[in-house]
Design an enzyme around this catalytic site. Structure first.
Site, PDB file in Angstrom:
ATOM      1  N   THR A   1      -0.382   1.944   5.094  1.00 21.77           N
ATOM      2  CA  THR A   1       0.779   2.395   4.329  1.00 21.77           C
ATOM      3  C   THR A   1       0.451   3.744   3.722  1.00 21.77           C
ATOM      4  O   THR A   1      -0.717   4.061   3.483  1.00 21.77           O
ATOM      5  CB  THR A   1       1.156   1.405   3.212  1.00 21.77           C
ATOM      6  OG1 THR A   1       2.318   1.896   2.528  1.00 21.77           O
ATOM      7  CG2 THR A   1       0.042   1.245   2.203  1.00 21.77           C
TER       8      THR A   1
ATOM      9  N   ASP B   1       5.403  -4.996   5.273  1.00 21.14           N
ATOM     10  CA  ASP B   1       6.784  -4.543   5.227  1.00 21.14           C
ATOM     11  C   ASP B   1       7.522  -5.479   4.286  1.00 21.14           C
ATOM     12  O   ASP B   1       7.305  -6.698   4.323  1.00 21.14           O
ATOM     13  CB  ASP B   1       7.441  -4.523   6.606  1.00 21.14           C
ATOM     14  CG  ASP B   1       8.639  -3.584   6.612  1.00 21.14           C
ATOM     15  OD1 ASP B   1       8.443  -2.377   6.363  1.00 21.14           O
ATOM     16  OD2 ASP B   1       9.767  -4.040   6.846  1.00 21.14           O
ATOM     17  N   SER B   2       8.319  -4.918   3.446  1.00 20.71           N
ATOM     18  CA  SER B   2       8.919  -5.742   2.413  1.00 20.71           C
ATOM     19  C   SER B   2      10.208  -5.117   1.936  1.00 20.71           C
ATOM     20  O   SER B   2      10.493  -3.954   2.218  1.00 20.71           O
ATOM     21  CB  SER B   2       7.936  -5.906   1.248  1.00 20.71           C
ATOM     22  OG  SER B   2       7.381  -4.653   0.889  1.00 20.71           O
TER      23      SER B   2
ATOM     24  N   PHE C   1       7.216  -0.743  -9.349  1.00 19.64           N
ATOM     25  CA  PHE C   1       7.814   0.374  -8.614  1.00 19.64           C
ATOM     26  C   PHE C   1       9.020  -0.185  -7.866  1.00 19.64           C
ATOM     27  O   PHE C   1       9.315  -1.391  -7.944  1.00 19.64           O
ATOM     28  CB  PHE C   1       6.802   1.029  -7.663  1.00 19.64           C
ATOM     29  CG  PHE C   1       6.316   0.142  -6.546  1.00 19.64           C
ATOM     30  CD1 PHE C   1       5.364  -0.835  -6.775  1.00 19.64           C
ATOM     31  CD2 PHE C   1       6.810   0.286  -5.251  1.00 19.64           C
ATOM     32  CE1 PHE C   1       4.920  -1.654  -5.752  1.00 19.64           C
ATOM     33  CE2 PHE C   1       6.363  -0.526  -4.218  1.00 19.64           C
ATOM     34  CZ  PHE C   1       5.418  -1.499  -4.470  1.00 19.64           C
ATOM     35  N   GLY C   2       9.718   0.670  -7.168  1.00 16.56           N
ATOM     36  CA  GLY C   2      10.857   0.216  -6.367  1.00 16.56           C
ATOM     37  C   GLY C   2      11.938  -0.423  -7.223  1.00 16.56           C
ATOM     38  O   GLY C   2      12.355   0.130  -8.239  1.00 16.56           O
TER      39      GLY C   2
ATOM     40  N   ASP D   1      11.664  -3.082  -9.014  1.00 25.13           N
ATOM     41  CA  ASP D   1      11.078  -3.954 -10.040  1.00 25.13           C
ATOM     42  C   ASP D   1      11.841  -3.956 -11.362  1.00 25.13           C
ATOM     43  O   ASP D   1      12.018  -5.036 -11.964  1.00 25.13           O
ATOM     44  CB  ASP D   1       9.610  -3.580 -10.290  1.00 25.13           C
ATOM     45  CG  ASP D   1       8.681  -4.055  -9.178  1.00 25.13           C
ATOM     46  OD1 ASP D   1       9.160  -4.757  -8.260  1.00 25.13           O
ATOM     47  OD2 ASP D   1       7.480  -3.732  -9.233  1.00 25.13           O
TER      48      ASP D   1
ATOM     49  N   LYS E   1       2.737 -10.275 -12.370  1.00 26.91           N
ATOM     50  CA  LYS E   1       3.590 -10.020 -11.203  1.00 26.91           C
ATOM     51  C   LYS E   1       2.908 -10.515  -9.918  1.00 26.91           C
ATOM     52  O   LYS E   1       3.515 -11.219  -9.111  1.00 26.91           O
ATOM     53  CB  LYS E   1       3.913  -8.521 -11.098  1.00 26.91           C
ATOM     54  CG  LYS E   1       4.767  -8.176  -9.869  1.00 26.91           C
ATOM     55  CD  LYS E   1       4.955  -6.667  -9.654  1.00 26.91           C
ATOM     56  CE  LYS E   1       5.523  -6.395  -8.253  1.00 26.91           C
ATOM     57  NZ  LYS E   1       5.587  -4.987  -7.884  1.00 26.91           N
TER      58      LYS E   1
ATOM     59  N   ARG F   1       4.649 -10.031  -2.522  1.00 28.37           N
ATOM     60  CA  ARG F   1       3.469  -9.396  -1.924  1.00 28.37           C
ATOM     61  C   ARG F   1       2.208 -10.167  -2.272  1.00 28.37           C
ATOM     62  O   ARG F   1       1.323 -10.330  -1.425  1.00 28.37           O
ATOM     63  CB  ARG F   1       3.365  -7.932  -2.372  1.00 28.37           C
ATOM     64  CG  ARG F   1       2.235  -7.167  -1.643  1.00 28.37           C
ATOM     65  CD  ARG F   1       2.320  -5.656  -1.833  1.00 28.37           C
ATOM     66  NE  ARG F   1       3.527  -5.146  -1.230  1.00 28.37           N
ATOM     67  CZ  ARG F   1       4.602  -4.715  -1.901  1.00 28.37           C
ATOM     68  NH1 ARG F   1       4.587  -4.688  -3.220  1.00 28.37           N
ATOM     69  NH2 ARG F   1       5.661  -4.307  -1.253  1.00 28.37           N
TER      70      ARG F   1
END
Lengths: 203, 203
Positions: free
Chosen positions: B9, B70-71, B155-156, B158, B178, B184
């Site tokens: 990644t 991948d998520s 991040f993202g 969240d 988390k 993940r």
């Protein structure tokens, strides 16, 4: 009912060869016929990675079995080049004639005698269904590169490739003759055996 | 000797989470540290296809085990969107804030009450070595989307995601909290168990 098999290639020559070899057992169609998304980028450094990447990318969009091929020419005096770059040896979007011209130019630059221009075609076929690679199959044909193009059949580097034991290039052999000994024919027959076992799992 | 694991990644946040979860067992590095080629294009239509494609593309260029993730976020009132498009929901190259803003805008457009904004994060981890996928591992966390961003961590998406059973978003939980419940974290622990079995196959 003839089962459906998606051939994950936009190369009509490859689909045609695959149809010839798989015969009437499978209803084959390719990425021109099915909106299973654009062909995956070939980011892998090996035929094996590329074939699986193409198969997985198409299989995620298609309800059925996908067959993907990655193949190329490894030329010994060029250290195995063009290899995975065979289809774009003369640059992005290069046509077959330009790729062949570059191959001959590179070979002449080496100063190595044409009698030692040994090479092999390699083909890797990957089968996938949904999110799973079902199998990876290999085929190789050894030969040598001729000093000039001969023959009108085939595609790609065929007019320059003399398979071992033949005084004719792949482009001078009939389709059936080529398929009997070619890298793609060998890999496809192995894949076809596996496909057959998927159809009759209890046999 | 600590074995080396390439995390395929270019997302530093993901590498950091993966390092936290795998602890000191593996020396992890990512595509910033290793010239295993550019990250593969994510042409697949599913997390499963994308994770395997990324893992295979990197593994073909790397002598060791590769882990790819991948998520994304599946939001029920949006029919599962943004899904595999989570990272580029607001367009190519969109940043996290733009993606979150689009998510809230799309949810408001539906007219569905925020109490029904149920969603889940899904993560798929693929392990590969050379030309072979060694395993595919899944993790999911159910939750719901909040009406406004809360928290500074993660991040993202969240700051918008309330995992079931918590009154805090992923961005308000500590990293360890988390990871204990996240998509993940779950997928990575399954992958880590498999990695461990690869290290000591005779155990």
């Amino acid at each position: 009912m003839t089962p459906r098999l998606l051939v994950a290639t936009a190369n009509r020559h490859k689909t045609a060869e695959i149809r010839e070899i798989l015969g009437g057992t499978w209803e084959t169609f390719d990425l021109h016929d099915h909106a299973a998304g654009a062909q995956a980028e070939e980011n892998g450094a090996t035929f094996e990675a590329n074939a699986q990447i193409k198969a997985l990318a198409a299989a995620a969009r298609f309800d059925g079995i996908v067959l993907a091929d990655d193949s190329g020419l490894e030329v010994d005096p060029l250290g195995g080049q063009p290899g995975v770059r065979s289809a774009r040896y003369a640059g992005p979007g290069a046509d077959d004639a330009a790729n062949r011209a570059r191959l001959l130019a590179e070979l002449r630059k080496t100063g190595i005698a044409p009698s030692e221009w040994t090479a092999r075609f390699r083909c890797v076929i990957a089968l996938a269904r949904q999110n799973e690679v079902l199998g990876v199959f290999h085929g190789t044909v050894e030969g040598r590169i001729g000093e000039k193009e001969q023959g009108e059949g085939g595609f790609g580097y065929d007019p320059l490739f003399f398979p071992d034991g033949f005084a004719l290039t792949f482009a001078q052999l009939s389709g059936a003759e080529k398929n009997a000994i070619s890298h793609r024919g060998r890999a496809l027959r192995a894949a076809a055996d596996h496909l057959e076992s998927l159809r009759s799992p209890r046999r």
